[in-house]
Scaffold this active site. Sequence first.
Site, short mmCIF file in Angstrom:
data_model
loop_
_atom_site.label_atom_id
_atom_site.label_comp_id
_atom_site.label_asym_id
_atom_site.label_seq_id
_atom_site.Cartn_x
_atom_site.Cartn_y
_atom_site.Cartn_z
N PRO A 43 37.86 38.08 36.02
CA PRO A 43 36.82 37.08 36.29
C PRO A 43 36.25 36.47 35.00
O PRO A 43 35.63 35.41 35.05
CB PRO A 43 35.73 37.88 37.02
N GLU A 65 37.19 49.10 38.31
CA GLU A 65 36.13 48.33 37.63
C GLU A 65 36.70 47.48 36.51
O GLU A 65 36.00 46.63 35.96
CB GLU A 65 35.06 49.27 37.07
N ARG A 116 57.37 26.80 40.42
CA ARG A 116 57.74 25.56 41.11
C ARG A 116 57.83 24.36 40.17
O ARG A 116 58.36 23.32 40.55
CB ARG A 116 56.78 25.28 42.27
N ASP A 139 52.71 15.43 42.90
CA ASP A 139 51.65 16.32 43.36
C ASP A 139 50.27 15.84 42.98
O ASP A 139 50.06 15.24 41.94
CB ASP A 139 51.79 17.70 42.71
N1 4GX Z 1 40.62 35.94 38.78
N2 4GX Z 1 39.52 40.40 39.78
C1 4GX Z 1 40.65 41.99 38.28
C2 4GX Z 1 39.63 44.16 37.76
C3 4GX Z 1 39.44 43.74 36.35
C4 4GX Z 1 38.19 43.44 35.81
C5 4GX Z 1 38.09 43.09 34.48
C6 4GX Z 1 40.43 43.29 34.32
C7 4GX Z 1 39.21 43.03 33.73
C8 4GX Z 1 39.98 37.98 39.35
C9 4GX Z 1 39.70 36.61 39.48
C10 4GX Z 1 39.19 39.08 39.94
C11 4GX Z 1 38.55 41.43 40.14
C12 4GX Z 1 40.80 40.91 39.32
C13 4GX Z 1 38.43 42.49 39.07
N3 4GX Z 1 40.55 43.65 35.60
N4 4GX Z 1 41.03 38.07 38.55
N5 4GX Z 1 39.73 43.04 38.71
N6 4GX Z 1 38.72 36.05 40.20
O1 4GX Z 1 38.21 38.82 40.59
O2 4GX Z 1 41.42 36.84 38.21
#
Ligand code: 4GX
Length: 247
Positions: free
Chosen positions: A90, A117, A155, A170
């Site tokens: 995130p 986490e 793609r 697109d």
């Molecule tokens: N866009 N998540 C990853 C665990 C995490 C947290 C911090 C690495 C660092 C998300 C998103 C997403 C939730 C995937 C937490 N991994 N990933 N996860 N939105 O929400 O990419």
Amino acid sequence: MRIDVVSLFPEWIAGLREYGVVGRGLRESRPALNTWNPRDRADNASGRVDDRPYGGGPGMVMDAPTLARTLDAVAAARGDDRAPVILLSPQGHRFDQAWAERLAAGPGFVLCCGRYEGVDQRFIDARVDVQLSIGDVVLSGGELPAMMIIDAVARLLDGVLGDARSAVQDSFSTGLLDHPHYTRPDAALGRAVPEVLLSGDHARIARWREKQALGATWLHRPDLLDRLTLSAEQERLLAEFISERGE
Ligand code: 4GX
């Protein structure tokens, strides 16, 4: 192009091979897709790859040494091709079509999917080149974002889409949303197909589609229009769309 994915659910990622035009491309190594399970490189008999957070708090954190050993194996298998290591998170840059095009132009990349986490910050600092996010939504792991990125990049590669024009036309490649599409029958659900599309007048059809694309973007994604400089013809078409809408 070669894509490597580090994930605790490699079979899920590999399932991309089973569906659609991108599935066919992956089966034919366009791009080559490889998956790596950190559990295979755990340093304990039970295959544990996470531990409790220092400082306390809920949940578990993926440990840095296990992820680093996994990336070492990826790097050895790839050879030194400077592929960026990408963490789905995130906290990342927002993934969009510009990122897809940038990644499609390179030698490939390594996607790391976190669970729980998250991952130990020392792994991020030492081994991750860039963090990408698919948007402001909280998921339970990086696997679905990784699959989105693979789909969007694959793609764009030569030979993956049947019709080379499909990728060029697109939405977002033009900077606009798409125009509406219709197919047979010519009357369906009590609604007719716009007459112009049956006219056979290709110049008129192209003009109508451009007008609809501009109008849809104006209605639904005005932020996209702010980033474009419209041609005089496009300004005229959009003005027509807006005035026709008021009638
Ligand atoms: N866009 N998540 C990853 C665990 C995490 C947290 C911090 C690495 C660092 C998300 C998103 C997403 C939730 C995937 C937490 N991994 N990933 N996860 N939105 O929400 O990419």
